[in-house]
Design a protein around this motif. Structure first.
Motif, PDB file in Angstrom:
ATOM      1  N   GLU A  50     -28.302  26.219 -35.106  1.00 24.13           N
ATOM      2  CA  GLU A  50     -28.490  26.585 -33.682  1.00 24.13           C
ATOM      3  C   GLU A  50     -27.519  27.674 -33.144  1.00 24.13           C
ATOM      4  OE1 GLU A  50     -29.691  25.069 -29.511  1.00 24.13           O
ATOM      5  OE2 GLU A  50     -28.855  23.760 -30.830  1.00 24.13           O
ATOM      6  N   ASP A  51     -25.997  26.793 -33.301  1.00 30.26           N
ATOM      7  CA  ASP A  51     -24.905  27.573 -32.915  1.00 30.26           C
ATOM      8  C   ASP A  51     -24.702  29.142 -33.541  1.00 30.26           C
ATOM      9  OD1 ASP A  51     -24.298  25.296 -31.668  1.00 30.26           O
ATOM     10  OD2 ASP A  51     -23.184  24.705 -33.436  1.00 30.26           O
ATOM     11  N   LEU A 109     -20.418  31.817 -23.839  1.00 28.62           N
ATOM     12  CA  LEU A 109     -21.547  30.985 -24.822  1.00 28.62           C
ATOM     13  C   LEU A 109     -20.442  30.284 -25.718  1.00 28.62           C
ATOM     14  CD1 LEU A 109     -23.849  30.903 -26.561  1.00 28.62           C
ATOM     15  CD2 LEU A 109     -23.459  32.989 -27.872  1.00 28.62           C
ATOM     16  N   ASP A 161     -27.302  36.301 -32.300  1.00 34.85           N
ATOM     17  CA  ASP A 161     -28.232  37.111 -31.431  1.00 34.85           C
ATOM     18  C   ASP A 161     -27.516  37.589 -30.034  1.00 34.85           C
ATOM     19  OD1 ASP A 161     -30.322  36.710 -33.117  1.00 34.85           O
ATOM     20  OD2 ASP A 161     -31.017  34.882 -32.387  1.00 34.85           O
ATOM     21  N   TYR A 162     -26.397  37.227 -29.997  1.00 35.65           N
ATOM     22  CA  TYR A 162     -25.636  37.221 -28.547  1.00 35.65           C
ATOM     23  C   TYR A 162     -25.632  38.791 -28.302  1.00 35.65           C
ATOM     24  CZ  TYR A 162     -22.242  36.077 -25.180  1.00 35.65           C
ATOM     25  OH  TYR A 162     -21.170  35.457 -24.180  1.00 35.65           O
ATOM     26  N   ASP A 215     -26.983  31.003 -34.980  1.00 30.41           N
ATOM     27  CA  ASP A 215     -28.138  31.813 -34.512  1.00 30.41           C
ATOM     28  C   ASP A 215     -27.900  32.539 -33.087  1.00 30.41           C
ATOM     29  OD1 ASP A 215     -29.301  31.460 -36.858  1.00 30.41           O
ATOM     30  OD2 ASP A 215     -30.859  29.770 -36.112  1.00 30.41           O
ATOM     31  N   ARG A 216     -27.426  31.440 -32.283  1.00 29.52           N
ATOM     32  CA  ARG A 216     -27.076  31.770 -30.842  1.00 29.52           C
ATOM     33  C   ARG A 216     -25.828  32.919 -30.949  1.00 29.52           C
ATOM     34  NH1 ARG A 216     -26.030  27.295 -26.639  1.00 29.52           N
ATOM     35  NH2 ARG A 216     -26.292  29.101 -25.235  1.00 29.52           N
TER      36      ARG A 216
END
Length: 267
Positions: free
Chosen positions: A243-244, A192, A250-251, A246-247
């Motif tokens: 977006e980055d 990611l 949530d990882y 949040d990803r």
């Protein structure tokens, strides 16, 4: 709130125990713009760090210098004695920030923290910090110390975001100082983080540091030598988008890379 305003990035020196390379790295980092240098009795490089500080064309008053008392030296008399020895090795009259390195081995909350308060009162350090504590141990230390806790240092990176300790830092007005912000290099291979780096046409290391810069009350202290020193400092120019972030939040991959059996979180 803490009255110690830490710069957004510091230089970690763990593992940099070659005296010539360590001094050169510290001097180069300060001349590149760093204003926070972190060492420890455990790193066996305080003398070289002090040499690098003197070698740089930067006024000492502009640099936050931090060191840490070894866990084996945390008995009251040993803490008082070895803190002075650290200053002798650094060639400084005082440090800006003195940490309890790990609440293990000779750590005795009442006696260790009394020594830290006295070292501050005697002018040998301006501020007191803690490292590798749990929330419960932080609560205990804050109750015992006269000095405010201005920093808590722990492993922190996108794969170990330390959400609870970051929230604790914000609530209690201190800085969370993140060591190993690149996950000891292991995070650089994460799929990611690598994907986000490719999106921004940058390095995964820069993504890890940009993540840290985006968090409230978090200051990363990456260790580096050579060109990596400047590259890490330049990561301040990278801004991750929502977006980055949040990803990453949530990882489902979470990894702790420094995890001794005696650590407080393993008890």
């Amino acid at each position: 709130m803490s009255d110690l305003d830490l710069p957004p990035i510091g230089l970690g020196t763990s593992g940099n125990d070659d005296p010539a390379e360590c001094a050169e790295t510290v001097a180069a980092a300060l001349e590149a713009g760093y204003r926070h240098v972190d060492t420890a009795q455990m790193y066996d490089n305080e003398e070289a760090v002090g040499e690098g500080i003197r070698r740089a064309a930067v006024d000492r008053d502009e640099v936050v210098v931090a060191t840490k008392v070894h866990p084996d030296n945390l008995a009251y008399d040993d803490a008082k004695r070895t803190a002075r020895e650290s200053l002798e090795r650094l060639g400084l009259e005082s440090v800006d920030l003195l940490y309890v390195h790990w609440p293990t081995s000779a750590y005795d909350p009442a006696e260790t923290l009394r020594a830290m308060d006295e070292l501050r009162a005697e002018g040998l350090c301006d501020h007191v910090g803690l490292s590798n504590f749990t929330p419960a141990l932080l609560d205990e230390a804050r109750d015992l110390l006269d000095a405010p806790v201005v920093a808590h240092q722990v492993e922190c990176h996108p794969l170990l975001p330390q959400t609870e300790l970051r929230e604790y830092a914000v609530e209690h007005g201190h800085t969370l100082v993140g060591y190993s912000p690149l996950g000891r290099g292991e995070a650089l291979e994460d799929p990611l983080l690598s994907e986000i780096a490719e999106k921004h046409d940058t390095s995964t290391a820069a993504v890890c540091l940009a993540w840290a810069f985006a968090q409230e009350a978090l200051v990363p202290i990456p260790k580096a030598t050579g060109d990596h020193v400047r590259a890490n400092f330049a990561a301040q120019d990278l801004e991750l988008d929502d977006e980055d972030l949040d990803r990453i939040a949530d990882y489902d991959v979470r990894e702790r890379y420094i995890d001794p059996d005696a650590a407080a979180w393993n008890r």
